[in-house]
Design a protein around this motif. Structure first.
Motif, PDB file in Angstrom:
ATOM      1  N   THR A   1       0.741  -1.171  -0.087  1.00 48.25           N
ATOM      2  CA  THR A   1      -0.038   0.193   0.062  1.00 48.25           C
ATOM      3  C   THR A   1       0.885   1.347   0.018  1.00 48.25           C
ATOM      4  OG1 THR A   1      -0.025  -0.003   2.437  1.00 48.25           O
ATOM      5  CG2 THR A   1      -1.815  -1.118   1.268  1.00 48.25           C
ATOM      6  N   VAL A   2       0.461   2.215  -0.656  1.00 48.95           N
ATOM      7  CA  VAL A   2       1.240   3.466  -0.840  1.00 48.95           C
ATOM      8  C   VAL A   2       0.074   4.586  -0.485  1.00 48.95           C
ATOM      9  CG1 VAL A   2       2.692   5.003  -2.360  1.00 48.95           C
ATOM     10  CG2 VAL A   2       2.626   2.540  -2.668  1.00 48.95           C
ATOM     11  N   ASP A   3       0.741   5.523   0.561  1.00 46.34           N
ATOM     12  CA  ASP A   3       0.137   6.795   0.666  1.00 46.34           C
ATOM     13  C   ASP A   3       0.824   8.052   0.596  1.00 46.34           C
ATOM     14  OD1 ASP A   3      -2.456   5.350   1.851  1.00 46.34           O
ATOM     15  OD2 ASP A   3      -1.328   4.642   3.396  1.00 46.34           O
ATOM     16  N   LEU A   4       0.108   8.984   0.339  1.00 44.68           N
ATOM     17  CA  LEU A   4       0.579  10.348   0.103  1.00 44.68           C
ATOM     18  C   LEU A   4      -0.093  11.055   0.611  1.00 44.68           C
ATOM     19  CD1 LEU A   4       2.692  12.124  -1.359  1.00 44.68           C
ATOM     20  CD2 LEU A   4       0.932  12.376  -3.205  1.00 44.68           C
ATOM     21  N   VAL A   5       0.440  12.075   1.825  1.00 41.27           N
ATOM     22  CA  VAL A   5      -0.312  13.036   2.831  1.00 41.27           C
ATOM     23  C   VAL A   5       0.345  14.471   2.224  1.00 41.27           C
ATOM     24  CG1 VAL A   5      -0.810  13.821   5.033  1.00 41.27           C
ATOM     25  CG2 VAL A   5      -0.642  11.256   4.182  1.00 41.27           C
ATOM     26  N   THR A   6      -0.642  15.324   1.826  1.00 35.58           N
ATOM     27  CA  THR A   6      -0.170  16.903   1.514  1.00 35.58           C
ATOM     28  C   THR A   6      -1.114  17.427   2.169  1.00 35.58           C
ATOM     29  OG1 THR A   6      -1.603  16.661  -0.469  1.00 35.58           O
ATOM     30  CG2 THR A   6       0.549  15.957  -0.750  1.00 35.58           C
TER      31      THR A   6
END
Length: 235
Positions: free
Chosen positions: A150-155
């Motif tokens: 799983t890959v998550d990107l938090v901005t």
């Protein structure tokens, strides 16, 4: 007159009995070969798994020249083979009465998150004392879940044009195997300028060669950059 009539009917009756006997014999051997597909309850995309096919001879006679096939749908592949290969054949030779032959196939799901994919196994064979070839086919729906990683990107929800902000990238191995030779590639908007990262990229400013990731482990790093654009724009 009666004797003549009886003589005419007897060959017809015998012919019917022969036909009935042939189809009964054929049905016996057709029912006698049992195929069972055994797969994991659910598989993850990008994670190899074993699928087994059991061929059992319950006919009471020898089945000769048994040939097994396994056909894959789009989005499932044989590990170690070109993706264009969608069917594999195995020669089982002869299968004696009561005999069992198990074949294992190493497969991998390439896409189809949270879906079902139909896998089909088939056999052709000869029954002893008959020259006709028989066929048997079974199908099974393979349950495909999410991705093995799983890959998550938090901005930030909002930023000002030209303002430098941080984005956090995290990825986790949720499968039961260890991964090796992992690469991560980021795709930025045209108006984004990357300034720095807590983990330096290996190729250009958007490719990271991550190496291995053990099962259950997680990695995180941050990148900093800015966006140029009119007020209220979204990316």
């Amino acid at each position: 007159m009666r004797s003549k009539t009886l003589w005419i009917l007897t060959p017809a009756i015998l012919a019917v009995l022969v036909v009935i006997g042939f189809f009964a014999y054929q049905a016996r051997f057709s029912r006698g070969l049992q195929l069972v597909i055994s797969a994991p309850e659910q598989v993850l995309i990008g994670v190899p798994f074993d699928l087994r096919v059991n061929a059992a001879n319950n006919s009471g006679g020898v089945l000769e020249n048994v040939r097994l096939s396994l056909a894959l749908p789009d989005g499932v592949a044989f590990v170690g083979s070109p993706q264009s290969k969608t069917i594999d054949f195995r020669e089982l030779n002869n299968l004696g009465a009561g005999g069992l032959n198990q074949q294992s196939f190493k497969l991998i799901a390439l896409d189809g998150e949270n879906s079902f994919k139909k896998i089909t196994a088939g056999t052709t064979y000869l029954a002893s004392s008959l020259s006709s070839r028989f066929e048997k086919e079974v199908s099974s729906d393979l349950s495909v879940g999410g991705y093995g990683i799983t890959v998550d990107l938090v901005t930030p929800e909002k930023v000002f044009g030209g303002e430098v902000f941080d984005s956090e990238i995290s990825f986790k191995n949720i499968s039961e195997i260890d991964f090796s030779d992992l690469r991560l590639k980021m795709e930025y908007p045209l108006t984004y300028t990357m300034a720095k990262a807590t983990l330096n990229p290996d190729i250009g400013n958007n490719v990271w060669v991550l190496g291995g990731l053990l099962k259950g482990s997680e990695m995180k790093f941050k990148i900093s950059g800015s966006l140029l654009g009119p007020e209220g724009a979204s990316f």
